[in-house]
Write a protein that holds these residues in place. Structure first.
Motif, PDB file in Angstrom:
ATOM      1  N   GLU A 135       0.815  -1.214   0.000  1.00 24.85           N
ATOM      2  CA  GLU A 135       0.000   0.000   0.000  1.00 24.85           C
ATOM      3  C   GLU A 135       0.846   1.261   0.000  1.00 24.85           C
ATOM      4  N   SER A 136       2.162   1.147  -0.097  1.00 27.55           N
ATOM      5  CA  SER A 136       3.022   2.318  -0.119  1.00 27.55           C
ATOM      6  C   SER A 136       2.701   3.188  -1.335  1.00 27.55           C
ATOM      7  N   VAL A 137       2.780   4.508  -1.166  1.00 22.01           N
ATOM      8  CA  VAL A 137       2.569   5.407  -2.301  1.00 22.01           C
ATOM      9  C   VAL A 137       3.697   5.264  -3.314  1.00 22.01           C
ATOM     10  N   LEU A 138       4.791   4.620  -2.905  1.00 22.26           N
ATOM     11  CA  LEU A 138       5.920   4.427  -3.813  1.00 22.26           C
ATOM     12  C   LEU A 138       5.823   3.117  -4.578  1.00 22.26           C
ATOM     13  N   ALA A 139       4.827   2.318  -4.273  1.00 19.23           N
ATOM     14  CA  ALA A 139       4.688   1.017  -4.934  1.00 19.23           C
ATOM     15  C   ALA A 139       4.345   1.214  -6.407  1.00 19.23           C
ATOM     16  N   GLY A 140       4.863   0.331  -7.232  1.00 21.14           N
ATOM     17  CA  GLY A 140       4.491   0.332  -8.642  1.00 21.14           C
ATOM     18  C   GLY A 140       5.466   1.038  -9.558  1.00 21.14           C
ATOM     19  N   ASN A 156       8.994  12.234  -6.924  1.00 21.45           N
ATOM     20  CA  ASN A 156       7.725  12.895  -7.274  1.00 21.45           C
ATOM     21  C   ASN A 156       6.561  12.294  -6.495  1.00 21.45           C
ATOM     22  N   ARG A 157       6.570  10.963  -6.343  1.00 24.87           N
ATOM     23  CA  ARG A 157       5.510  10.304  -5.571  1.00 24.87           C
ATOM     24  C   ARG A 157       5.523  10.805  -4.124  1.00 24.87           C
ATOM     25  N   ALA A 158       6.716  10.822  -3.527  1.00 22.74           N
ATOM     26  CA  ALA A 158       6.820  11.262  -2.139  1.00 22.74           C
ATOM     27  C   ALA A 158       6.390  12.721  -1.994  1.00 22.74           C
ATOM     28  N   ALA A 159       6.820  13.560  -2.959  1.00 25.16           N
ATOM     29  CA  ALA A 159       6.490  14.982  -2.902  1.00 25.16           C
ATOM     30  C   ALA A 159       4.991  15.214  -3.019  1.00 25.16           C
TER      31      ALA A 159
END
Length: 267
Positions: A135-140, A156-159
């Motif tokens: 479920e991490s926003v960095l997944a994929g 960019n995902r983290a930001a």
């Protein structure tokens, strides 16, 4: 491409993949075996664009399209999906990600449009993710991407979820901090530590590029081409003097480098 030409291309690939009358090489390919060819064709498209060679670009785009058709044909043979579904999926995605064009959404700035784009992408990722998946926003983010591209996408995902410096000046400070840590690691003589700190420096350099709205992959490729042009100038000058590079003192090569910068500054 007209519908007739599209259908003709799909028919050609089907014939090449025919196990009885097709091409033996084409028949034995699968998704994995085509990976290097697909990547290579994408880079050759980029190369043609960067050289402003639009005749070559037409051909390279065809080669890249062939890879899409090839993968789609393999998928169709396996009962997974076909070319029509590929085209339909990207069409649906374009509509979904452009509500300001195909619906009544309104954005007042590029930043708002970009945020809506990222939100739509995040929703798509969430829908594709298995219930027990990461479920991490960095997944994929694809692990096979070039390191600079992957790093930029991760940042960019983290930001987009609030983990970012609010302005560019602190990023400059972080670059200086990481550079100092590389120097300290070098002084320690610990190669593993040097390796780690150089990686940290490269990561924050990508972050700086992102804040300055510079694509780090393209910037590095252009800088490498510039280095190559200048080094080629040095080689020509040394060769004209009847010598080889190793016959020259570094000071002379450095002077030739500065001359190359002066002469080739517009290239």
């Amino acid at each position: 491409m007209s519908l007739a030409k599209t259908q003709a291309l799909l028919a050609l690939m089907a014939r090449l993949r025919d196990p009885d009358t097709g091409c033996a090489w084409d028949v034995k390919q699968d998704f994995r075996s085509l990976i290097p060819y697909t990547i290579e064709e994408a880079y050759e498209v980029a190369d043609a664009i960067e050289r402003d060679d639009f005749d070559d670009l037409r051909g390279e785009l065809g080669d890249l399209l062939l890879q899409v058709v090839f993968h789609s044909r393999i998928a169709e043979e396996r009962g997974l999906f076909d070319f029509e579904q590929v085209a339909g999926a990207i069409g649906d995605k374009l509509v979904r990600r452009h509500p300001h064009v195909f619906a009544d959404a309104k954005f007042d700035s590029d930043e708002q449009r970009q945020q809506a784009w990222e939100t739509a992408k995040a929703e798509e990722r969430q829908q594709k993710r298995p219930a027990d998946g990461d479920e991490s926003v960095l997944a994929g983010v694809a692990q096979s991407l070039p390191a600079l591209v992957q790093c930029e996408k991760i940042q960019n995902r983290a930001a987009s979820h609030g983990f970012d410096w609010p302005a560019v000046e602190p990023v400059f400070d972080k670059v200086r901090e990481e550079l100092q840590e590389v120097h300290e690691a070098w002084q320690s003589g610990d190669q593993a530590h040097i390796h780690e700190e150089v990686g940290d420096l490269l990561l924050v350099a990508v972050n700086l590029a992102r804040h300055l709205k510079v694509n780090p992959e393209i910037a590095l490729r252009e800088a490498t081409r510039k280095f190559t042009r200048r080094f080629n100038f040095i080689e020509r000058e040394v060769k004209a003097s009847g010598r080889q590079l190793l016959d020259c003192e570094l000071a002379e090569l450095d002077a030739l480098w500065n001359e190359a910068k002066r002469r080739l500054q517009s290239q």
